[in-house]
Design a protein around this motif. Structure first.
Motif, PDB file in Angstrom:
ATOM      1  N   GLY A 135      10.886   0.310   2.035  1.00 52.60           N
ATOM      2  CA  GLY A 135      11.790  -0.774   1.644  1.00 52.60           C
ATOM      3  C   GLY A 135      11.091  -2.119   1.662  1.00 52.60           C
ATOM      4  O   GLY A 135      11.265  -2.934   0.746  1.00 52.60           O
ATOM      5  N   ASN A 136      10.294  -2.362   2.706  1.00 56.08           N
ATOM      6  CA  ASN A 136       9.511  -3.605   2.747  1.00 56.08           C
ATOM      7  C   ASN A 136       8.611  -3.704   1.530  1.00 56.08           C
ATOM      8  O   ASN A 136       8.583  -4.729   0.837  1.00 56.08           O
ATOM      9  CB  ASN A 136       8.636  -3.658   4.009  1.00 56.08           C
ATOM     10  N   ASP A 137       7.863  -2.637   1.270  1.00 57.39           N
ATOM     11  CA  ASP A 137       6.929  -2.651   0.140  1.00 57.39           C
ATOM     12  C   ASP A 137       7.643  -2.801  -1.195  1.00 57.39           C
ATOM     13  O   ASP A 137       7.176  -3.523  -2.079  1.00 57.39           O
ATOM     14  CB  ASP A 137       6.085  -1.374   0.134  1.00 57.39           C
ATOM     15  N   ALA A 138       8.772  -2.125  -1.365  1.00 55.16           N
ATOM     16  CA  ALA A 138       9.514  -2.225  -2.632  1.00 55.16           C
ATOM     17  C   ALA A 138       9.978  -3.655  -2.855  1.00 55.16           C
ATOM     18  O   ALA A 138       9.888  -4.185  -3.968  1.00 55.16           O
ATOM     19  CB  ALA A 138      10.701  -1.263  -2.631  1.00 55.16           C
ATOM     20  N   GLY A 139      10.459  -4.285  -1.797  1.00 59.41           N
ATOM     21  CA  GLY A 139      10.895  -5.678  -1.923  1.00 59.41           C
ATOM     22  C   GLY A 139       9.741  -6.612  -2.234  1.00 59.41           C
ATOM     23  O   GLY A 139       9.853  -7.511  -3.073  1.00 59.41           O
ATOM     24  N   LEU A 140       8.628  -6.410  -1.555  1.00 56.35           N
ATOM     25  CA  LEU A 140       7.465  -7.256  -1.801  1.00 56.35           C
ATOM     26  C   LEU A 140       6.906  -7.028  -3.200  1.00 56.35           C
ATOM     27  O   LEU A 140       6.458  -7.968  -3.861  1.00 56.35           O
ATOM     28  CB  LEU A 140       6.396  -7.014  -0.733  1.00 56.35           C
ATOM     29  N   TYR A 141       6.951  -5.786  -3.672  1.00 59.12           N
ATOM     30  CA  TYR A 141       6.484  -5.516  -5.035  1.00 59.12           C
ATOM     31  C   TYR A 141       7.413  -6.173  -6.053  1.00 59.12           C
ATOM     32  O   TYR A 141       6.954  -6.795  -7.011  1.00 59.12           O
ATOM     33  CB  TYR A 141       6.358  -4.011  -5.290  1.00 59.12           C
ATOM     34  N   LEU A 142       8.723  -6.046  -5.837  1.00 64.51           N
ATOM     35  CA  LEU A 142       9.682  -6.708  -6.719  1.00 64.51           C
ATOM     36  C   LEU A 142       9.403  -8.208  -6.752  1.00 64.51           C
ATOM     37  O   LEU A 142       9.347  -8.815  -7.826  1.00 64.51           O
ATOM     38  CB  LEU A 142      11.108  -6.439  -6.238  1.00 64.51           C
ATOM     39  N   GLY A 143       9.195  -8.798  -5.590  1.00 58.78           N
ATOM     40  CA  GLY A 143       8.877 -10.223  -5.533  1.00 58.78           C
ATOM     41  C   GLY A 143       7.592 -10.558  -6.255  1.00 58.78           C
ATOM     42  O   GLY A 143       7.496 -11.573  -6.958  1.00 58.78           O
ATOM     43  N   THR A 144       6.593  -9.709  -6.112  1.00 55.07           N
ATOM     44  CA  THR A 144       5.316  -9.919  -6.797  1.00 55.07           C
ATOM     45  C   THR A 144       5.505  -9.922  -8.307  1.00 55.07           C
ATOM     46  O   THR A 144       4.984 -10.792  -9.015  1.00 55.07           O
ATOM     47  CB  THR A 144       4.308  -8.826  -6.386  1.00 55.07           C
ATOM     48  N   VAL A 145       6.272  -8.966  -8.816  1.00 52.40           N
ATOM     49  CA  VAL A 145       6.523  -8.905 -10.261  1.00 52.40           C
ATOM     50  C   VAL A 145       7.275 -10.159 -10.713  1.00 52.40           C
ATOM     51  O   VAL A 145       6.935 -10.758 -11.737  1.00 52.40           O
ATOM     52  CB  VAL A 145       7.306  -7.625 -10.634  1.00 52.40           C
ATOM     53  N   ILE A 146       8.263 -10.575  -9.951  1.00 51.51           N
ATOM     54  CA  ILE A 146       9.028 -11.773 -10.317  1.00 51.51           C
ATOM     55  C   ILE A 146       8.121 -12.999 -10.335  1.00 51.51           C
ATOM     56  O   ILE A 146       8.127 -13.769 -11.298  1.00 51.51           O
ATOM     57  CB  ILE A 146      10.217 -11.978  -9.349  1.00 51.51           C
ATOM     58  N   VAL A 147       7.328 -13.178  -9.283  1.00 52.88           N
ATOM     59  CA  VAL A 147       6.449 -14.352  -9.199  1.00 52.88           C
ATOM     60  C   VAL A 147       5.428 -14.363 -10.331  1.00 52.88           C
ATOM     61  O   VAL A 147       5.104 -15.417 -10.875  1.00 52.88           O
ATOM     62  CB  VAL A 147       5.766 -14.408  -7.808  1.00 52.88           C
ATOM     63  N   ARG A 148       4.958 -13.194 -10.714  1.00 49.88           N
ATOM     64  CA  ARG A 148       3.926 -13.139 -11.760  1.00 49.88           C
ATOM     65  C   ARG A 148       4.476 -13.194 -13.175  1.00 49.88           C
ATOM     66  O   ARG A 148       3.727 -13.470 -14.114  1.00 49.88           O
ATOM     67  CB  ARG A 148       3.073 -11.886 -11.576  1.00 49.88           C
ATOM     68  N   THR A 149       5.777 -12.934 -13.352  1.00 55.32           N
ATOM     69  CA  THR A 149       6.294 -12.843 -14.725  1.00 55.32           C
ATOM     70  C   THR A 149       7.453 -13.788 -15.043  1.00 55.32           C
ATOM     71  O   THR A 149       7.775 -13.961 -16.218  1.00 55.32           O
ATOM     72  CB  THR A 149       6.749 -11.404 -15.044  1.00 55.32           C
TER      73      THR A 149
ATOM     74  N   GLU B 207       0.804  -1.234   0.000  1.00 53.96           N
ATOM     75  CA  GLU B 207       0.000   0.000   0.000  1.00 53.96           C
ATOM     76  C   GLU B 207       0.833   1.278   0.000  1.00 53.96           C
ATOM     77  O   GLU B 207       0.520   2.225  -0.723  1.00 53.96           O
ATOM     78  CB  GLU B 207      -0.960  -0.001   1.181  1.00 53.96           C
ATOM     79  N   LEU B 208       1.865   1.332   0.810  1.00 50.36           N
ATOM     80  CA  LEU B 208       2.670   2.548   0.891  1.00 50.36           C
ATOM     81  C   LEU B 208       3.377   2.829  -0.431  1.00 50.36           C
ATOM     82  O   LEU B 208       3.361   3.953  -0.936  1.00 50.36           O
ATOM     83  CB  LEU B 208       3.692   2.458   2.028  1.00 50.36           C
ATOM     84  N   LEU B 209       3.969   1.803  -1.012  1.00 48.41           N
ATOM     85  CA  LEU B 209       4.648   1.976  -2.296  1.00 48.41           C
ATOM     86  C   LEU B 209       3.656   2.387  -3.381  1.00 48.41           C
ATOM     87  O   LEU B 209       3.932   3.288  -4.171  1.00 48.41           O
ATOM     88  CB  LEU B 209       5.365   0.696  -2.702  1.00 48.41           C
ATOM     89  N   ARG B 210       2.516   1.749  -3.402  1.00 49.80           N
ATOM     90  CA  ARG B 210       1.502   2.085  -4.414  1.00 49.80           C
ATOM     91  C   ARG B 210       1.031   3.533  -4.243  1.00 49.80           C
ATOM     92  O   ARG B 210       0.810   4.233  -5.225  1.00 49.80           O
ATOM     93  CB  ARG B 210       0.335   1.103  -4.354  1.00 49.80           C
ATOM     94  N   SER B 211       0.907   3.975  -2.998  1.00 55.94           N
ATOM     95  CA  SER B 211       0.514   5.351  -2.739  1.00 55.94           C
ATOM     96  C   SER B 211       1.585   6.333  -3.223  1.00 55.94           C
ATOM     97  O   SER B 211       1.272   7.334  -3.881  1.00 55.94           O
ATOM     98  CB  SER B 211       0.259   5.538  -1.245  1.00 55.94           C
ATOM     99  N   GLN B 212       2.837   6.052  -2.904  1.00 58.67           N
ATOM    100  CA  GLN B 212       3.941   6.911  -3.343  1.00 58.67           C
ATOM    101  C   GLN B 212       4.009   6.948  -4.873  1.00 58.67           C
ATOM    102  O   GLN B 212       4.216   8.005  -5.470  1.00 58.67           O
ATOM    103  CB  GLN B 212       5.271   6.394  -2.786  1.00 58.67           C
ATOM    104  N   ALA B 213       3.843   5.795  -5.499  1.00 63.74           N
ATOM    105  CA  ALA B 213       3.888   5.726  -6.961  1.00 63.74           C
ATOM    106  C   ALA B 213       2.736   6.517  -7.578  1.00 63.74           C
ATOM    107  O   ALA B 213       2.926   7.269  -8.538  1.00 63.74           O
ATOM    108  CB  ALA B 213       3.836   4.271  -7.422  1.00 63.74           C
TER     109      ALA B 213
END
Length: 146
Positions: A81-95, A40-46
Motif C-alpha cells: 500500500g505504501n509503495d502503490a501510493g508512492l508510485y501513484l504520487g510519482t506518476v502524478i508529479v511526473r505527468t 521496490e516491492l511494488l515494482r517487484s510484484q509488477a
C-alpha cells in the motif's frame, strides 16, 4: 508465522500505515522525488506479473489489472500500500502540470496540485492494496482534471 493471539490483535487494531520522510534542514525536492519513486516491492510484484512500471499514466492501468495475490499475505499488504501510493504520487508529479511532492512537518509525503489541493496518495495506495477500489487510474483521472 501463525500466532493466534497476534493475528487477532492485528485484525482488531490493524497494522500501522504510512510513510515518513525526515531530513536535516530543507530536503532537496529532486532527492525527495527520487527517494519516493523507488517503490521496490511494488515494482517487484509488477515485474512478476509482467508489468513494466515506467512512471506513466498507462502503467497505472496495467497495475489495476494485476491479480491481487498479495491480499492473501497480511504482512505484505501495508508495505505494498505504501509503495502503490508512492508510485501513484510519482506518476502524478511526473505527468500532471504543477504537481509537486510536499513533506508535511510530521514527515508524511503528499502531492500538492497546482490548485493548492493536497492529495494523500499513500492513503489512496493503502485503500487500493486492501480493496482494489478506487482504481489507481480513477484517482489519477480525478487529479489530472484539476
Amino acid at each position: 508465522m501463525n500466532i493466534p493471539f497476534l493475528g487477532n490483535r492485528r485484525k482488531k487494531r490493524g497494522l500501522s500505515r504510512g510513510v515518513s520522510v525526515f531530513s536535516t534542514g530543507d530536503p532537496d525536492p529532486g532527492n525527495v522525488a527520487q527517494l519516493l519513486s523507488e517503490c521496490e516491492l511494488l515494482r517487484s510484484q509488477a515485474e512478476q506479473a509482467g508489468v513494466e512500471l515506467d512512471d506513466s499514466a498507462e502503467s497505472l492501468e496495467a497495475l489495476d489489472q494485476i491479480v491481487p495475490r498479495w491480499r492473501d499475505d497480511e504482512e505484505i499488504v501495508p508495505w505494498l500500500g505504501n509503495d502503490a501510493g508512492l508510485y501513484l504520487g510519482t506518476v502524478i508529479v511526473r505527468t500532471v502540470r504543477g504537481a509537486i511532492w510536499v513533506v508535511r512537518p510530521n514527515g508524511h509525503p503528499v502531492v500538492r496540485l497546482a490548485s493548492g489541493r493536497e492529495m494523500d496518495v499513500v492513503d489512496a495506495g493503502h485503500t487500493w492494496a486492501d480493496t482494489g477500489a478506487p482504481e489507481l487510474t480513477q484517482i489519477y483521472a480525478e487529479v489530472a482534471e484539476f
